[in-house]
Design an enzyme around this catalytic site. Structure first.
Site, PDB file in Angstrom:
ATOM      1  CG  LEU A 169      -2.241  -0.337   1.270  1.00  0.00           C
ATOM      2  CD1 LEU A 169      -2.407  -1.825   1.345  1.00  0.00           C
ATOM      3  CD2 LEU A 169      -2.910   0.330   2.438  1.00  0.00           C
ATOM      4  N   GLY A 170       0.490   2.206  -0.838  1.00  0.00           N
ATOM      5  CA  GLY A 170       1.129   3.525  -0.793  1.00  0.00           C
ATOM      6  C   GLY A 170       2.605   3.476  -1.117  1.00  0.00           C
ATOM      7  CB  ALA A 171       4.817   0.794  -1.741  1.00  0.00           C
ATOM      8  CG  LEU A 183       4.909  -1.383  -6.337  1.00  0.00           C
ATOM      9  CD1 LEU A 183       5.139  -2.834  -5.909  1.00  0.00           C
ATOM     10  CD2 LEU A 183       5.812  -1.056  -7.530  1.00  0.00           C
ATOM     11  N   GLY A 184       0.911   1.374  -7.314  1.00  0.00           N
ATOM     12  CA  GLY A 184      -0.448   1.560  -7.823  1.00  0.00           C
ATOM     13  C   GLY A 184      -1.502   0.687  -7.179  1.00  0.00           C
ATOM     14  CB  SER A 185      -2.047  -0.636  -3.730  1.00  0.00           C
ATOM     15  OG  SER A 185      -2.180   0.534  -2.939  1.00  0.00           O
ATOM     16  CB  ALA A 230      -4.602  -2.598  -8.441  1.00  0.00           C
ATOM     17  CG  ASP A 269      -1.003   5.253 -10.941  1.00  0.00           C
ATOM     18  OD1 ASP A 269      -0.176   5.799 -11.685  1.00  0.00           O
ATOM     19  OD2 ASP A 269      -0.807   5.064  -9.727  1.00  0.00           O
TER      20      ASP A 269
HETATM   21  N1  LIG Z   1      -5.703  -4.041  -0.090  1.00  0.00           N
HETATM   22  C1  LIG Z   1      -6.348  -2.886   0.010  1.00  0.00           C
HETATM   23  N2  LIG Z   1      -7.532  -2.823   0.628  1.00  0.00           N
HETATM   24  C2  LIG Z   1      -8.200  -1.650   0.729  1.00  0.00           C
HETATM   25  N3  LIG Z   1      -7.748  -0.469   0.260  1.00  0.00           N
HETATM   26  C3  LIG Z   1      -6.567  -0.477  -0.361  1.00  0.00           C
HETATM   27  C4  LIG Z   1      -5.808  -1.673  -0.523  1.00  0.00           C
HETATM   28  N4  LIG Z   1      -4.670  -1.357  -1.186  1.00  0.00           N
HETATM   29  C5  LIG Z   1      -4.722  -0.019  -1.399  1.00  0.00           C
HETATM   30  N5  LIG Z   1      -5.847   0.505  -0.937  1.00  0.00           N
HETATM   31  C6  LIG Z   1      -6.201   1.930  -0.957  1.00  0.00           C
HETATM   32  O1  LIG Z   1      -5.197   2.636  -1.681  1.00  0.00           O
HETATM   33  C7  LIG Z   1      -4.488   3.556  -0.817  1.00  0.00           C
HETATM   34  C8  LIG Z   1      -3.022   3.661  -1.217  1.00  0.00           C
HETATM   35  O2  LIG Z   1      -2.960   4.372  -2.448  1.00  0.00           O
HETATM   36  P1  LIG Z   1      -1.817   5.388  -2.835  1.00  0.00           P
HETATM   37  O3  LIG Z   1      -1.521   6.277  -1.662  1.00  0.00           O
HETATM   38  O4  LIG Z   1      -2.185   6.038  -4.116  1.00  0.00           O
HETATM   39  O5  LIG Z   1      -0.554   4.471  -3.047  1.00  0.00           O
HETATM   40  P2  LIG Z   1      -0.248   3.420  -4.195  1.00  0.00           P
HETATM   41  O6  LIG Z   1      -1.296   3.572  -5.228  1.00  0.00           O
HETATM   42  O7  LIG Z   1       1.108   3.797  -4.671  1.00  0.00           O
HETATM   43  O8  LIG Z   1      -0.218   2.071  -3.564  1.00  0.00           O
HETATM   44  C9  LIG Z   1      -4.719   2.983   0.577  1.00  0.00           C
HETATM   45  O9  LIG Z   1      -4.625   3.981   1.575  1.00  0.00           O
HETATM   46  C10 LIG Z   1      -6.150   2.449   0.459  1.00  0.00           C
HETATM   47  O10 LIG Z   1      -7.093   3.483   0.529  1.00  0.00           O
HETATM   48  C1  LIG Z   2       2.473  10.918  -8.550  1.00  0.00           C
HETATM   49  C2  LIG Z   2       1.561  10.298  -9.589  1.00  0.00           C
HETATM   50  O1  LIG Z   2       2.017  10.693 -10.892  1.00  0.00           O
HETATM   51  C3  LIG Z   2       1.617   8.774  -9.525  1.00  0.00           C
HETATM   52  C4  LIG Z   2       1.197   8.154  -8.220  1.00  0.00           C
HETATM   53  O2  LIG Z   2       1.403   6.757  -8.239  1.00  0.00           O
HETATM   54  P1  LIG Z   2       1.148   5.856  -6.941  1.00  0.00           P
HETATM   55  O3  LIG Z   2      -0.235   6.117  -6.469  1.00  0.00           O
HETATM   56  O4  LIG Z   2       2.177   6.270  -5.929  1.00  0.00           O
HETATM   57  O5  LIG Z   2       1.346   4.444  -7.383  1.00  0.00           O
HETATM   58  C5  LIG Z   2       0.147  10.832  -9.371  1.00  0.00           C
HETATM   59  C6  LIG Z   2      -0.810  10.543 -10.522  1.00  0.00           C
HETATM   60  O6  LIG Z   2      -0.367  10.364 -11.669  1.00  0.00           O
HETATM   61  O7  LIG Z   2      -2.024  10.541 -10.267  1.00  0.00           O
HETATM   62 MG   LIG Z   3      -2.095   5.367  -6.019  1.00  0.00          MG
END
Ligand SMILES: Nc1ncnc2c1ncn2[C@@H]1O[C@H](COP(=O)(O)OP(=O)(O)O)[C@@H](O)[C@H]1O
Ligand SMILES: C[C@@](O)(CCOP(=O)(O)O)CC(=O)O
Ligand SMILES: [Mg+2]
Length: 328
Positions: A113-115, A117-119, A122, A164
């Site tokens: 999460l939040g790393a 990789l677009g969680s 997805a 994403d």
């Molecule tokens: N397994 C999961 N279950 C529920 N919500 C999730 C899950 N994975 C991600 N999310 C949602 O996505 C958010 C993280 O998104 P973001 O900050 O954009 O980081 P990234 O897209 O890079 O992983 C989490 O705080 C949550 O709201």
């Molecule tokens: C920083 C950004 O370009 C990508 C964010 O990617 P992620 O949610 O950290 O996987 C924001 C966006 O494109 O919406």
């Molecule tokens: Mg994201």
């Protein structure tokens, strides 16, 4: 129960700058979020997310007396965590015209999460696909991508690109520039990921770049320079020249660093990969913490990362040709 999955992604180039209309090239990877959805007759939304860092919790809300989630953690944590799922279900209600419909939603995900990789994308893509199909409506991947983008746009306070969500919905390597989204050919890329175990707040990091860009003309130029790197990178990707691709990724990382979105652990992992002989390495996604992506066909980068202080996990990522997938 209707189930769908959707892949995470890495950015070869262009994160952050893509928010301001520059091009970006993300690639979907075989790490997926799976979302199962079942219609509820009482109009409530109940979410069970085992892997959420809030320690696996269940929230129930939408039809309660005060409309508040029924869960014993701080309200701000819940709304941060639930924003994306909530937004996805709003899109489903709108597109199907079933404004009052409720769901039981179960989420399982292999994407940290939040790393970077677009969680979020997805989860939103898989949730929209599963919930619309649960109501007998099947959307095209491009429509799912568009609805998922609107969700990210709202949760990230009007600061999101289509990169994403389009990448997760359609799979493969894609090119996004403003509203223009399309698939592109990519050679077999030897992608290695390093993960520091942490996370960055996408909304905050995007807002930070926006402030810098408004304050300093050279920060706006830096965003433009990332666009130039991406335009160069597209030709190099087509030619399949991994060495040059790596050099451009290194350059892209330097520019992101100048915009203040790298971190000590991301920089350590980037340098460990470069010193191990990777063609190139950069942070991926919003930054602040989370993941780097390196190009290395040998095992050297993975080995070096496994000994790097600050790196918690390292793995090879396969390109995911398929985007949103309908399960059973
Ligand atoms: N397994 C999961 N279950 C529920 N919500 C999730 C899950 N994975 C991600 N999310 C949602 O996505 C958010 C993280 O998104 P973001 O900050 O954009 O980081 P990234 O897209 O890079 O992983 C989490 O705080 C949550 O709201
Ligand atoms: C920083 C950004 O370009 C990508 C964010 O990617 P992620 O949610 O950290 O996987 C924001 C966006 O494109 O919406
Ligand atoms: Mg994201």
């Amino acid at each position: 129960m209707t189930r769908s999955s959707a892949p995470g992604k890495v950015y070869l180039f262009g994160e952050h700058a893509v928010v301001y209309g520059e091009p970006a090239v993300p690639c979907a990877i075989e790490r997926r979020a799976r979302v199962g959805v079942q219609r509820r007759e009482d109009g409530k939304l109940r979410v069970h997310a085992e892997d959420l860092s809030l320690d696996g919790f269940t929230v129930e809300y939408g039809g309660g007396a005060d409309g508040q989630p029924d869960v014993d953690v701080a309200e701000s944590l819940v709304s941060a965590a639930m924003g994306y799922v909530d937004g996805a279900i709003e899109q489903v209600r709108e597109v199907t015209g079933e404004e009052e419909v409720g769901f039981d939603v179960t989420i399982e995900s292999d994407i940290p999460l939040g790393a970077g990789l677009g969680s979020s994308a997805a989860v939103v893509v898989a949730a929209i696909d599963a919930a619309t199909r649960e109501l007998g409506v099947t959307l095209e991947p491009t429509e799912i991508a568009d609805r998922a983008f609107r969700t990210e746009y709202e949760v990230q306070d009007g600061q999101a690109s289509r990169a994403d969500t389009f990448c997760s919905a359609t799979g493969g390597a894609v090119r996004v520039e403003g509203e223009d989204c399309g698939s592109i050919e990519a050679p077999d890329l030897p992608l290695v990921i390093g993960f520091d175990g942490g996370a960055g707040d996408t909304g905050e990091l995007v807002a930070g770049v926006r402030r810098l860009r408004e304050e300093y003309p050279f920060a706006a130029d830096t965003v433009g320079a990332i666009g130039d790197v991406v335009r160069n990178g597209e030709d190099v990707l087509e030619a399949g020249d991994l060495e040059e691709l790596g050099r451009l990724m290194n350059f892209n990382h330097g520019l992101l660093s100048a915009l203040g979105v790298s971190s000590r652990s991301l920089d350590s992992m980037v340098w460990a990969a470069r010193n191990a002989g990777a063609y190139g390495a950069k942070l991926t996604g919003a930054g602040g913490g989370g993941c780097i992506v390196a190009l290395d066909p040998t095992d050297e980068t993975e080995t070096a990362l496994s000994y790097t202080p600050g790196c918690e996990e390292t793995f090879r990522a396969e390109l995911a040709d398929e985007g949103v997938k309908r399960l059973e």
